[in-house]
Design an enzyme around this catalytic site. Structure first.
Site, PDB file in Angstrom:
ATOM      1  N   HIS A 203       5.401   3.057  -2.717  1.00 43.52           N
ATOM      2  CA  HIS A 203       6.663   2.345  -2.028  1.00 43.52           C
ATOM      3  C   HIS A 203       6.492   0.942  -1.862  1.00 43.52           C
ATOM      4  O   HIS A 203       7.130   0.236  -1.209  1.00 43.52           O
ATOM      5  CB  HIS A 203       7.169   3.024  -0.569  1.00 43.52           C
ATOM      6  CG  HIS A 203       6.254   2.633   0.315  1.00 43.52           C
ATOM      7  ND1 HIS A 203       4.926   3.551   0.651  1.00 43.52           N
ATOM      8  CD2 HIS A 203       6.328   1.771   1.425  1.00 43.52           C
ATOM      9  CE1 HIS A 203       4.652   2.982   1.887  1.00 43.52           C
ATOM     10  NE2 HIS A 203       5.207   1.667   2.337  1.00 43.52           N
TER      11      HIS A 203
HETATM   12  C1  UD1 Z   1       8.458  -0.712   5.668  1.00 37.55           C
HETATM   13  C2  UD1 Z   1       7.408  -1.598   6.089  1.00 37.55           C
HETATM   14  C3  UD1 Z   1       5.792  -1.201   5.738  1.00 37.55           C
HETATM   15  C4  UD1 Z   1       5.847   0.338   5.840  1.00 37.55           C
HETATM   16  C5  UD1 Z   1       6.685   1.148   5.182  1.00 37.55           C
HETATM   17  C6  UD1 Z   1       6.525   2.587   5.619  1.00 37.55           C
HETATM   18  C7  UD1 Z   1       8.024  -3.886   6.367  1.00 37.55           C
HETATM   19  C8  UD1 Z   1       8.219  -5.283   5.672  1.00 37.55           C
HETATM   20  N1  UD1 Z   1       7.568  -2.957   5.569  1.00 37.55           N
HETATM   21  O1  UD1 Z   1       8.508  -0.690   4.315  1.00 37.55           O
HETATM   22  O2  UD1 Z   1       5.067  -1.944   6.204  1.00 37.55           O
HETATM   23  O3  UD1 Z   1       4.421   0.553   5.471  1.00 37.55           O
HETATM   24  O4  UD1 Z   1       8.054   0.719   5.873  1.00 37.55           O
HETATM   25  O5  UD1 Z   1       7.623   3.464   5.013  1.00 37.55           O
HETATM   26  O6  UD1 Z   1       8.635  -3.724   7.356  1.00 37.55           O
HETATM   27  N2  UD1 Z   1      15.557   3.028   3.342  1.00 37.55           N
HETATM   28  C9  UD1 Z   1      16.375   4.215   3.385  1.00 37.55           C
HETATM   29  N3  UD1 Z   1      16.203   5.005   4.614  1.00 37.55           N
HETATM   30  C10 UD1 Z   1      15.265   4.608   5.445  1.00 37.55           C
HETATM   31  C11 UD1 Z   1      14.415   3.447   5.340  1.00 37.55           C
HETATM   32  C12 UD1 Z   1      14.742   2.701   4.051  1.00 37.55           C
HETATM   33  O7  UD1 Z   1      17.266   4.482   2.681  1.00 37.55           O
HETATM   34  O8  UD1 Z   1      15.208   5.292   6.553  1.00 37.55           O
HETATM   35  C13 UD1 Z   1      15.711   2.076   2.233  1.00 37.55           C
HETATM   36  C14 UD1 Z   1      16.493   0.953   2.425  1.00 37.55           C
HETATM   37  O9  UD1 Z   1      17.391   0.746   1.382  1.00 37.55           O
HETATM   38  C15 UD1 Z   1      15.658  -0.051   2.435  1.00 37.55           C
HETATM   39  C16 UD1 Z   1      14.435   0.149   1.551  1.00 37.55           C
HETATM   40  O10 UD1 Z   1      14.491   1.572   1.806  1.00 37.55           O
HETATM   41  O11 UD1 Z   1      16.142  -1.567   2.141  1.00 37.55           O
HETATM   42  C17 UD1 Z   1      13.373  -0.406   2.036  1.00 37.55           C
HETATM   43  O12 UD1 Z   1      13.116   0.005   3.330  1.00 37.55           O
HETATM   44  P1  UD1 Z   1      12.504  -1.235   4.534  1.00 37.55           P
HETATM   45  O13 UD1 Z   1      12.673  -0.749   5.882  1.00 37.55           O
HETATM   46  O14 UD1 Z   1      12.910  -2.614   4.077  1.00 37.55           O
HETATM   47  O15 UD1 Z   1      10.886  -1.119   3.967  1.00 37.55           O
HETATM   48  P2  UD1 Z   1       9.992  -0.065   3.571  1.00 37.55           P
HETATM   49  O16 UD1 Z   1       9.762  -0.358   2.145  1.00 37.55           O
HETATM   50  O17 UD1 Z   1      10.132   1.069   3.905  1.00 37.55           O
END
Ligand code: UD1
Length: 355
Positions: A203
């Site tokens: 991820h």
């Molecule tokens: C985040 C953290 C990372 C951590 C990871 C664990 C930052 C910069 N990164 O990355 O350090 O290791 O979480 O998972 O804060 N999304 C969903 N549902 C959710 C969460 C996310 O659909 O419950 C989707 C959204 O479209 C979002 C994308 O996933 O834009 C990425 O999620 P985001 O919170 O930006 O960062 P992670 O990749 O999860």
């Protein structure tokens, strides 16, 4: 004494499970804020409930968005709470946008910041987590390091005051939860056989948002799946990227599942032959479980495991991933004692906070 703890993403729910109970046991009042960066039930609620974390006092409902959106929205909502609650200290965990937002709000209100998992450093320097770590460490008053290497990293940047090697809270949690895991039951629920499958996670933005790297990694996992089952709990970010690039065919042999709760994930890693991952947490949990890991990053914050020959950096190299997955010899690997502390990082952090 009052502590304001900030959580928001999956790895922080895991850390709060240890820290929250340790600080409350020490008689410290904890006000818990969930920024809501992770909002899908299987990325958040399942951990809050499954790990008996106290119900957050505030939910900021920040959700998805750009880095600036997540960080700035968290900061604006958090500032009001910090002004109302007037904590003695603000506690932030790890390297997410919730971490850096919490640290910035506190530092500007002149409230001391305590950073749990301080001092990790890795390339690429422009990855969001690395930016969050560096900024947070430089404005923290208390820096709780999971490894001696992390202490050394901070020292190289001139940060030596308030730095403590306490060990890794994720190791505390692993030791605490291990007796409660149904390892055999979980493995068979997923239709697998002990030591006859590989557990993978994927991820990191530099892997999911770069089609060439994503193509190479998925192709590797798909190739390996022809020889040995590969289970891949799919992060929402990765799911989206696969859909956008129409890479579904590259996953045809891989056993894709929804993101898993902590107990299932730990049972599956313990029962696996190997991990192939770009997760900071899983590369260590593999080590705690006596399982080697191929790390799909150019570098890692947990470099001691690579130096010990336990984990191998494979970046996004299809040939290397496939080759090592099928041939990596794990027979004579030794564990080093105390690399991640003694399983009482949480207790030590609570004591330092009281001091
Ligand atoms: C985040 C953290 C990372 C951590 C990871 C664990 C930052 C910069 N990164 O990355 O350090 O290791 O979480 O998972 O804060 N999304 C969903 N549902 C959710 C969460 C996310 O659909 O419950 C989707 C959204 O479209 C979002 C994308 O996933 O834009 C990425 O999620 P985001 O919170 O930006 O960062 P992670 O990749 O999860």
């Amino acid at each position: 004494m009052k502590v304001l703890s900030i959580i928001g993403a999956r790895p922080q729910f895991i850390k709060e499970a240890i820290i929250g109970s340790a600080i409350r046991e020490a008689g410290i009042e904890e006000v818990l804020v969930n920024t809501g960066q992770h909002y899908d039930a299987n990325m958040s609620d399942v951990f809050i409930k499954g790990l008996s974390i106290k119900k957050p006092d505030y939910n900021l409902g920040v959700g998805s968005g750009s880095h600036a959106f997540q960080t700035a929205t968290t900061m604006m909502r958090l500032e009001e709470i910090a002004q109302t609650e007037k904590p003695d200290i603000v506690l932030v965990y790890g390297d997410t946008n919730a971490t850096v937002a919490g640290a910035l709000v506190a530092a500007k209100l002149k409230v001391p910041v305590a950073h749990v998992e301080a001092g990790l450093r890795q390339h690429p320097k422009d990855m969001p987590e690395e930016i969050n770590r560096v900024v947070t460490d430089h404005i923290s008053s208390l820096l709780f390091c999971p490894t001696q290497k992390a202490v050394d990293n901070l020292s190289r940047e001139g940060i030596t005051n308030g730095v403590y090697f306490v060990g890794d809270v994720m190791y505390d949690l692993f030791l605490k939860m291990r007796p409660h895991l149904d390892i055999t039951g979980t493995i068979s629920r997923f239709g697998l056989k002990e030591k006859e499958y590989i557990l993978s996670t994927l991820h990191r933005d530099f892997n999911t948002d770069d089609p060439e790297r994503l193509h190479s990694i998925l192709s590797a996992l798909n190739d390996i799946s022809k020889e040995i089952p590969v289970v891949l709990p799919l992060h929402p970010r990765t799911k989206k990227a696969i859909e956008i690039h129409r890479f579904e065919k590259l996953t045809s042999n891989i056993n894709l599942v929804e993101p898993l709760p902590y107990h299932d994930m730990m049972s599956l890693i313990i029962g696996s032959r190997m991990a192939i991952t770009d997760s900071g947490g899983l590369q260590k949990e593999a080590y705690f479980s006596g399982v080697p890991a191929l790390v799909m990053m150019p570098d890692t914050g947990w470099i001691e495991l690579v130096e010990a020959g336990w984990n191998v950096l494979v970046d996004a190299d299809r040939g290397k991933i496939v080759d090592l997955a099928l041939r990596h010899d794990t027979s004579d690997q030794k564990k080093q004692k105390g690399l991640y502390g003694d399983g009482n990082a949480g207790g030590q952090i609570a004591e330092f906070l009281l001091d």
